[in-house]
Scaffold this motif. Structure first.
Motif, PDB file in Angstrom:
ATOM      1  N   LEU A   3      -3.839   1.584   3.325  1.00  0.00           N
ATOM      2  CA  LEU A   3      -3.002   0.421   3.861  1.00  0.00           C
ATOM      3  C   LEU A   3      -2.855   0.320   5.243  1.00  0.00           C
ATOM      4  N   ALA A  91       4.530   0.950   9.141  1.00  0.00           N
ATOM      5  CA  ALA A  91       3.513   1.887   9.234  1.00  0.00           C
ATOM      6  C   ALA A  91       4.075   3.421   9.417  1.00  0.00           C
ATOM      7  N   TRP A  96       1.402   4.189   6.760  1.00  0.00           N
ATOM      8  CA  TRP A  96       0.008   3.333   6.760  1.00  0.00           C
ATOM      9  C   TRP A  96      -0.581   3.398   8.298  1.00  0.00           C
TER      10      TRP A  96
END
Length: 169
Positions: A3, A91, A96
C-alpha cells in the motif's frame, strides 16, 4: 500488495496527464489517498477526476487516521504541509510506502523515518508502468513532455536514457 500513501504532488501529476487509472494497473501496488490530500485537490476538474477514480476503485480514500497517527500528523504538520504530513504519519504507522515528488527537508525526513526504498515519485511510477508493459518508452516520454508543459520537470531527457530501461519502445 504494497500500500502506498499518495501525496498531492504525484496525484496532481497523474491527474494532469489523465492517467490515474494507470496507478491502479501497477502490479502489486495499491494507492490510498488520505483525506488531507483530497482536500488539497482544489481545481474542480481534478477534484471530479479524483472522485471518479475513488468511485471506480482505482484509488482508496483514507478518511481518518488512528489516534497515534493523528498525533504524529500534528507534529509533522509543524514542518510540512497537511498532505505530506498525513502520508508520512500513515506510512510510518502502517508500514506503507509514500508516493511524493517533494524534495529537500521532507524527502530527508521521510527517508529517515521510513528507511530507504519506501519512497516513490512520478518518474519511478512511470518506469514501473514501462516495466509492466503498461506504457512504451515513447508513451512515457510523451507523458513526460505533457508534465513539463505543466511545469513538472524530470532531470533526464528520455526514459530511454535511464539505466535498466529495456527496449520497450
Amino acid at each position: 500488495m504494497i500500500l502506498v500513501a499518495l501525496d498531492a504532488s504525484v496525484l496532481i501529476n497523474f491527474l494532469v496527464i489523465s492517467k490515474v487509472s494507470l496507478l491502479a494497473s501497477l502490479p502489486g501496488l495499491g494507492f490510498v489517498v488520505p483525506e488531507e490530500v483530497v482536500a488539497e485537490i482544489r481545481r474542480p476538474a481534478q477534484a471530479r477526476a479524483l472522485a471518479a477514480a475513488i468511485d471506480r476503485g482505482d484509488l482508496q480514500r483514507l478518511e481518518s487516521m488512528a489516534p497515534g497517527e493523528a498525533d504524529d500528523f500534528l507534529r509533522l504538520n509543524e514542518d510540512f504541509g497537511r498532505g505530506e504530513s498525513a502520508c508520512l504519519a500513515v506510512a510510518q504507522a502502517r508500514g506503507w510506502f509514500i508516493a511524493c515528488d517533494e524534495r529537500g527537508a521532507f524527502l530527508n525526513r521521510a527517508r529517515r523515518v521510513l528507511g530507504e526504498g519506501r519512497m516513490l515519485d512520478t518518474p519511478t511510477l512511470l518506469l514501473l508502468a514501462i516495466d509492466a508493459d503498461l506504457l512504451t518508452i515513447a508513451e512515457a516520454d510523451e507523458l513526460k513532455q505533457e508534465l513539463e508543459r505543466a511545469r513538472f520537470k524530470m532531470p533526464f531527457g528520455s526514459f530511454r536514457d535511464l539505466p535498466g530501461v529495456g527496449s520497450n519502445g
